[in-house]
Scaffold this motif. Structure first.
Motif, PDB file in Angstrom:
ATOM      1  N   SER A 210      -0.641  17.035  11.042  1.00 20.01           N
ATOM      2  CA  SER A 210      -1.560  18.326  11.434  1.00 20.01           C
ATOM      3  C   SER A 210      -3.007  18.174  11.460  1.00 20.01           C
ATOM      4  CB  SER A 210      -1.188  19.464  10.382  1.00 20.01           C
ATOM      5  OG  SER A 210      -1.674  19.111   9.238  1.00 20.01           O
ATOM      6  N   GLU A 211      -3.583  18.921  12.299  1.00 16.19           N
ATOM      7  CA  GLU A 211      -5.267  18.699  12.398  1.00 16.19           C
ATOM      8  C   GLU A 211      -6.067  19.072  10.837  1.00 16.19           C
ATOM      9  OE1 GLU A 211      -6.677  21.015  15.622  1.00 16.19           O
ATOM     10  OE2 GLU A 211      -5.130  20.345  16.853  1.00 16.19           O
ATOM     11  N   LYS A 212      -4.976  20.166  10.332  1.00 13.96           N
ATOM     12  CA  LYS A 212      -5.689  20.126   8.997  1.00 13.96           C
ATOM     13  C   LYS A 212      -5.929  18.996   8.034  1.00 13.96           C
ATOM     14  CE  LYS A 212      -4.913  23.524   5.285  1.00 13.96           C
ATOM     15  NZ  LYS A 212      -3.540  23.846   4.520  1.00 13.96           N
ATOM     16  N   VAL A 213      -4.678  18.112   8.005  1.00 15.31           N
ATOM     17  CA  VAL A 213      -4.630  17.022   7.410  1.00 15.31           C
ATOM     18  C   VAL A 213      -5.715  16.067   7.694  1.00 15.31           C
ATOM     19  CG1 VAL A 213      -3.164  14.939   6.829  1.00 15.31           C
ATOM     20  CG2 VAL A 213      -2.344  17.272   6.520  1.00 15.31           C
ATOM     21  N   LEU A 214      -5.845  15.985   9.300  1.00 10.99           N
ATOM     22  CA  LEU A 214      -6.596  14.652   9.816  1.00 10.99           C
ATOM     23  C   LEU A 214      -8.056  15.198   9.616  1.00 10.99           C
ATOM     24  CD1 LEU A 214      -4.844  14.585  13.430  1.00 10.99           C
ATOM     25  CD2 LEU A 214      -4.973  12.809  11.344  1.00 10.99           C
ATOM     26  N   GLN A 215      -8.405  16.926   9.488  1.00 10.76           N
ATOM     27  CA  GLN A 215      -9.882  17.106   9.103  1.00 10.76           C
ATOM     28  C   GLN A 215     -10.117  16.616   7.787  1.00 10.76           C
ATOM     29  OE1 GLN A 215     -11.054  19.356  11.724  1.00 10.76           O
ATOM     30  NE2 GLN A 215     -12.941  18.400  10.851  1.00 10.76           N
ATOM     31  N   LYS A 216      -8.870  16.849   6.855  1.00 16.15           N
ATOM     32  CA  LYS A 216      -9.209  16.415   5.426  1.00 16.15           C
ATOM     33  C   LYS A 216      -9.687  14.847   5.379  1.00 16.15           C
ATOM     34  CE  LYS A 216      -6.712  17.484   1.100  1.00 16.15           C
ATOM     35  NZ  LYS A 216      -5.629  17.820   0.563  1.00 16.15           N
ATOM     36  N   ALA A 217      -8.912  14.080   6.003  1.00 17.91           N
ATOM     37  CA  ALA A 217      -9.090  12.627   6.207  1.00 17.91           C
ATOM     38  C   ALA A 217     -10.204  12.275   6.443  1.00 17.91           C
ATOM     39  CB  ALA A 217      -7.789  12.185   6.991  1.00 17.91           C
ATOM     40  N   ILE A 218     -10.710  12.955   7.343  1.00 20.72           N
ATOM     41  CA  ILE A 218     -12.044  12.768   8.087  1.00 20.72           C
ATOM     42  C   ILE A 218     -13.264  12.987   7.029  1.00 20.72           C
ATOM     43  CG2 ILE A 218     -14.015  13.609   9.715  1.00 20.72           C
ATOM     44  CD1 ILE A 218     -11.639  13.799  11.760  1.00 20.72           C
ATOM     45  N   GLU A 219     -13.068  14.080   6.487  1.00 23.84           N
ATOM     46  CA  GLU A 219     -14.011  14.537   5.379  1.00 23.84           C
ATOM     47  C   GLU A 219     -14.095  13.481   4.327  1.00 23.84           C
ATOM     48  OE1 GLU A 219     -12.865  18.473   3.788  1.00 23.84           O
ATOM     49  OE2 GLU A 219     -12.976  19.219   5.772  1.00 23.84           O
ATOM     50  N   ARG A 220     -12.978  12.928   3.861  1.00 17.21           N
ATOM     51  CA  ARG A 220     -12.898  11.789   2.819  1.00 17.21           C
ATOM     52  C   ARG A 220     -13.454  10.660   3.255  1.00 17.21           C
ATOM     53  NH1 ARG A 220      -7.125  12.581  -0.501  1.00 17.21           N
ATOM     54  NH2 ARG A 220      -7.561  14.863  -1.062  1.00 17.21           N
TER      55      ARG A 220
ATOM     56  N   VAL B 125       0.874  -1.302   0.122  1.00 20.16           N
ATOM     57  CA  VAL B 125      -0.053   0.090  -0.117  1.00 20.16           C
ATOM     58  C   VAL B 125       0.720   1.371   0.058  1.00 20.16           C
ATOM     59  CG1 VAL B 125      -1.898   1.229   1.100  1.00 20.16           C
ATOM     60  CG2 VAL B 125      -1.777  -1.461   1.222  1.00 20.16           C
ATOM     61  N   ALA B 126       1.850   1.008   0.843  1.00 21.03           N
ATOM     62  CA  ALA B 126       3.026   2.294   0.933  1.00 21.03           C
ATOM     63  C   ALA B 126       3.484   2.838  -0.691  1.00 21.03           C
ATOM     64  CB  ALA B 126       3.998   2.001   1.902  1.00 21.03           C
ATOM     65  N   ASN B 127       3.810   1.518  -1.145  1.00 24.03           N
ATOM     66  CA  ASN B 127       4.555   1.874  -2.632  1.00 24.03           C
ATOM     67  C   ASN B 127       3.529   2.404  -3.357  1.00 24.03           C
ATOM     68  OD1 ASN B 127       6.854   0.841  -1.675  1.00 24.03           O
ATOM     69  ND2 ASN B 127       6.605  -1.030  -2.498  1.00 24.03           N
ATOM     70  N   ARG B 128       2.206   1.805  -3.327  1.00 24.18           N
ATOM     71  CA  ARG B 128       1.227   2.521  -4.133  1.00 24.18           C
ATOM     72  C   ARG B 128       0.677   3.773  -3.957  1.00 24.18           C
ATOM     73  NH1 ARG B 128      -0.820   3.250  -8.707  1.00 24.18           N
ATOM     74  NH2 ARG B 128      -3.219   3.429  -9.054  1.00 24.18           N
ATOM     75  N   ALA B 129       0.869   4.143  -2.686  1.00 24.49           N
ATOM     76  CA  ALA B 129       0.665   5.554  -2.133  1.00 24.49           C
ATOM     77  C   ALA B 129       1.521   6.495  -2.918  1.00 24.49           C
ATOM     78  CB  ALA B 129       0.686   5.656  -0.787  1.00 24.49           C
ATOM     79  N   LYS B 130       2.892   6.160  -2.758  1.00 23.73           N
ATOM     80  CA  LYS B 130       4.206   6.879  -3.389  1.00 23.73           C
ATOM     81  C   LYS B 130       3.960   7.238  -4.764  1.00 23.73           C
ATOM     82  CE  LYS B 130       7.866   5.700  -0.306  1.00 23.73           C
ATOM     83  NZ  LYS B 130       8.546   4.346  -0.171  1.00 23.73           N
ATOM     84  N   GLU B 131       3.565   5.797  -5.709  1.00 22.25           N
ATOM     85  CA  GLU B 131       3.250   6.396  -7.119  1.00 22.25           C
ATOM     86  C   GLU B 131       2.167   7.133  -7.178  1.00 22.25           C
ATOM     87  OE1 GLU B 131       3.553   1.938  -8.819  1.00 22.25           O
ATOM     88  OE2 GLU B 131       1.473   2.503  -9.320  1.00 22.25           O
ATOM     89  N   LEU B 132       0.882   7.151  -6.479  1.00 20.32           N
ATOM     90  CA  LEU B 132       0.170   7.892  -7.011  1.00 20.32           C
ATOM     91  C   LEU B 132       0.318   9.567  -6.621  1.00 20.32           C
ATOM     92  CD1 LEU B 132      -3.120   6.016  -5.272  1.00 20.32           C
ATOM     93  CD2 LEU B 132      -2.824   6.438  -7.682  1.00 20.32           C
ATOM     94  N   LYS B 133       1.216   9.460  -5.502  1.00 19.22           N
ATOM     95  CA  LYS B 133       1.845  11.051  -5.167  1.00 19.22           C
ATOM     96  C   LYS B 133       2.367  11.607  -6.318  1.00 19.22           C
ATOM     97  CE  LYS B 133       2.012  10.571  -0.142  1.00 19.22           C
ATOM     98  NZ  LYS B 133       3.131  10.671   0.755  1.00 19.22           N
ATOM     99  N   ARG B 134       3.382  10.426  -6.893  1.00 26.49           N
ATOM    100  CA  ARG B 134       4.307  10.840  -8.187  1.00 26.49           C
ATOM    101  C   ARG B 134       3.555  11.420  -9.207  1.00 26.49           C
ATOM    102  NH1 ARG B 134       7.929   6.618  -6.485  1.00 26.49           N
ATOM    103  NH2 ARG B 134       6.805   5.446  -8.114  1.00 26.49           N
ATOM    104  N   GLU B 135       2.220  10.844  -9.397  1.00 25.15           N
ATOM    105  CA  GLU B 135       1.432  11.066 -10.488  1.00 25.15           C
ATOM    106  C   GLU B 135       0.719  12.283 -10.207  1.00 25.15           C
ATOM    107  OE1 GLU B 135      -1.224   7.468 -10.960  1.00 25.15           O
ATOM    108  OE2 GLU B 135       0.558   6.220 -11.633  1.00 25.15           O
ATOM    109  N   GLY B 136       0.810  12.791  -9.333  1.00 26.17           N
ATOM    110  CA  GLY B 136       0.068  14.070  -8.813  1.00 26.17           C
ATOM    111  C   GLY B 136      -0.964  14.120  -8.097  1.00 26.17           C
ATOM    112  N   ARG B 137      -1.612  12.918  -7.615  1.00 23.48           N
ATOM    113  CA  ARG B 137      -2.851  12.706  -6.737  1.00 23.48           C
ATOM    114  C   ARG B 137      -2.471  13.249  -5.400  1.00 23.48           C
ATOM    115  NH1 ARG B 137      -6.342   7.943  -6.821  1.00 23.48           N
ATOM    116  NH2 ARG B 137      -7.749   8.790  -5.015  1.00 23.48           N
ATOM    117  N   ASP B 138      -3.773  13.944  -4.984  1.00 19.95           N
ATOM    118  CA  ASP B 138      -3.489  14.581  -3.856  1.00 19.95           C
ATOM    119  C   ASP B 138      -3.728  13.182  -2.582  1.00 19.95           C
ATOM    120  OD1 ASP B 138      -3.606  16.143  -1.174  1.00 19.95           O
ATOM    121  OD2 ASP B 138      -5.786  16.613  -1.913  1.00 19.95           O
ATOM    122  N   ILE B 139      -2.571  12.869  -1.985  1.00 15.17           N
ATOM    123  CA  ILE B 139      -3.056  11.711  -0.883  1.00 15.17           C
ATOM    124  C   ILE B 139      -2.935  12.181   0.372  1.00 15.17           C
ATOM    125  CG2 ILE B 139      -1.984   9.465  -0.088  1.00 15.17           C
ATOM    126  CD1 ILE B 139      -3.324   9.437  -3.049  1.00 15.17           C
ATOM    127  N   VAL B 140      -3.763  11.977   1.013  1.00  8.28           N
ATOM    128  CA  VAL B 140      -3.662  12.259   2.776  1.00  8.28           C
ATOM    129  C   VAL B 140      -2.883  10.803   3.174  1.00  8.28           C
ATOM    130  CG1 VAL B 140      -5.045  12.638   4.857  1.00  8.28           C
ATOM    131  CG2 VAL B 140      -5.816  13.392   2.714  1.00  8.28           C
TER     132      VAL B 140
END
Ligand code: PLP
Length: 384
Positions: free
Chosen positions: A366-376, A21-36
């Motif tokens: 950060s709380e900002k990131v956590l807030q975004k995670a909760i929203e998603r 999962v971690a490798n896939r997350a890195k791949e998605l980030k490289r592709e420009g996806r906004d990953i929390v």
């Protein structure tokens, strides 16, 4: 490349389930996806000011050579003072708690020996036991009992091959704490069978809700070995500073191994702590813990209106989310949350079969990131 003739030891170490999962997350980030990214296991704070000053001073004073293998004496004295009745000769300082655990296992495990791990356990234990030629025996736990085992369940796994039990209290991945009564019983059981107890207490300073921590150093039993370090409490994961606390003969044995494989812990990291621990605890650790608590409470509140029930962490900066309403096991659920909702988590299966209905999230962000995670994650619907 064919026939590299690498050690067969490597064949028995399986790649971690979380890596996928971690490798896939890195791949998605490289592709420009906004990953929390909630998969990280390290504090997001800077090193305490007093420790930073200590580091600069050590550099200015050119304290950059090898130190005594066991650790700078003044540092060992200060660490020993944190544990009642412990002397400097009982401490071995090394490059991180992880190395401390590995050296300890190397010092006590013979081929064929069994080491009991309580699920959910920190991933590296299994591989370390295997590398030492031992066999890990997993004690399953259940969500209905808050992932706390009973002493009888533990007893049932003890055989004449059992050499040690590893306790991680408070634990990664759930911030779960073992009750004192159970610790009392485990120590009695260990005494009865002359077992070693490796007590990984790396998260013992990150406690919430006035929980008090009961260190294994309070027991009078020579086969208890405590491993700890400064990575988590002082937010200095990359400076690699950990230690073990053990009976002086065991400490000497572990240090014998350390001399040959580690030489010594980084010198400036060691000097940075001397004389600065108290301030770091009073100022920085307190601030970090209250920040973690605020974030934890934000998550507790935030997950109320989602399909995820949680295990409220009593310590650490990790939380387990129950994903059973997704109708998937943890690896699949983790991939689903990443691909469909852009949230990176660690699948529970990485920590043992007992928590395959959970994913681990970290609130060392950060709380900002956590807030975004909760929203998603609020958008996630139950399946089936
Ligand atoms: C339970 C546990 N023990 C030990 C460690 C390793 O700590 P260190 O950075 O001091 O090697 C970690 C790091 O994630 C951990 O979670």
């Amino acid at each position: 490349m064919n026939n590299l003739r690498l050690s067969s030891k490597l064949d028995i170490i399986k790649p971690s389930a979380s890596l996928q999962v971690a490798n896939r997350a890195k791949e998605l980030k490289r592709e420009g996806r906004d990953i929390v990214d909630l998969s990280l296991g390290q504090p997001d704070f800077p090193v305490p000011e007093s420790i930073k000053t200590g580091l600069f001073t050590a550099l200015e004073e050119n304290k950059t050579g090898y130190t005594e293998s066991q650790g700078v004496l003044e540092l060992r004295k200060e660490i020993a003072a944190q544990y009642k009745g412990v002397k400097a000769e009982q401490i071995v300082v090394c490059s991180g708690c992880k190395l401390g655990i590995y050296l300890t296992l190397e010092a006590i495990v013979d081929p064929g020996d069994e080491v009991v791990l309580i699920e959910p356990f920190w991933v590296s234990y299994v591989h370390m036991v295997t590398l030492c030629g031992g066999k890990s025996v997993n004690l399953k736990t259940s969500k209905h009992k808050g992932f706390i085992p009973s002493i009888d369940e533990l007893k049932a796994l003890i055989s004449d091959k059992t050499k040690a039990i590893i306790l991680n209290n408070p634990n990664n991945p759930g911030g779960i704490m073992l009750p004192k009564e159970l610790l009392d019983q485990i120590v009695e059981l260990a005494k009865e069978h002359q077992l070693f107890i490796i007590a990984d207490e790396i998260y013992s300073d990150i406690l919430f809700d006035k929980n008090s921590f009961h260190s294994l150093c309070h027991y009078d039993y020579e086969r208890i070995i405590i491993t700890n370090g400064f990575s988590k409490n002082f937010a200095m994961t990359g400076l690699r500073l950990g230690y073990i606390v053990a009976h002086s003969e065991i400490a000497a044995a572990i240090n014998k191994l350390h001399q040959h494989v580690g030489t010594c812990a980084p010198s400036i990291a060691q000097y940075s702590i001397i004389g600065n621990m108290e301030e770091a605890y009073e100022v920085d650790v307190q601030t970090m813990v209250s920040t973690y608590k605020r974030r934890r409470d934000l998550l507790i509140e935030g997950f109320k209106n989602t399909i995820f029930s949680i295990i409220i962490p009593q310590a650490t900066f990790y939380m387990l989310l129950d994903i059973s309403k997704l109708g998937m096991k943890s690896l699949e659920a983790s991939s689903y949350l990443l691909e469909e909702f852009g949230v990176a988590t660690v699948p529970g299966i990485a920590f043992g079969e007992s928590i395959d209905d959970y994913v681990r999230i970290s609130f060392a962000t950060s709380e900002k990131v956590l807030q975004k995670a909760i929203e998603r994650l609020s958008e996630v619907k139950a399946i089936g």
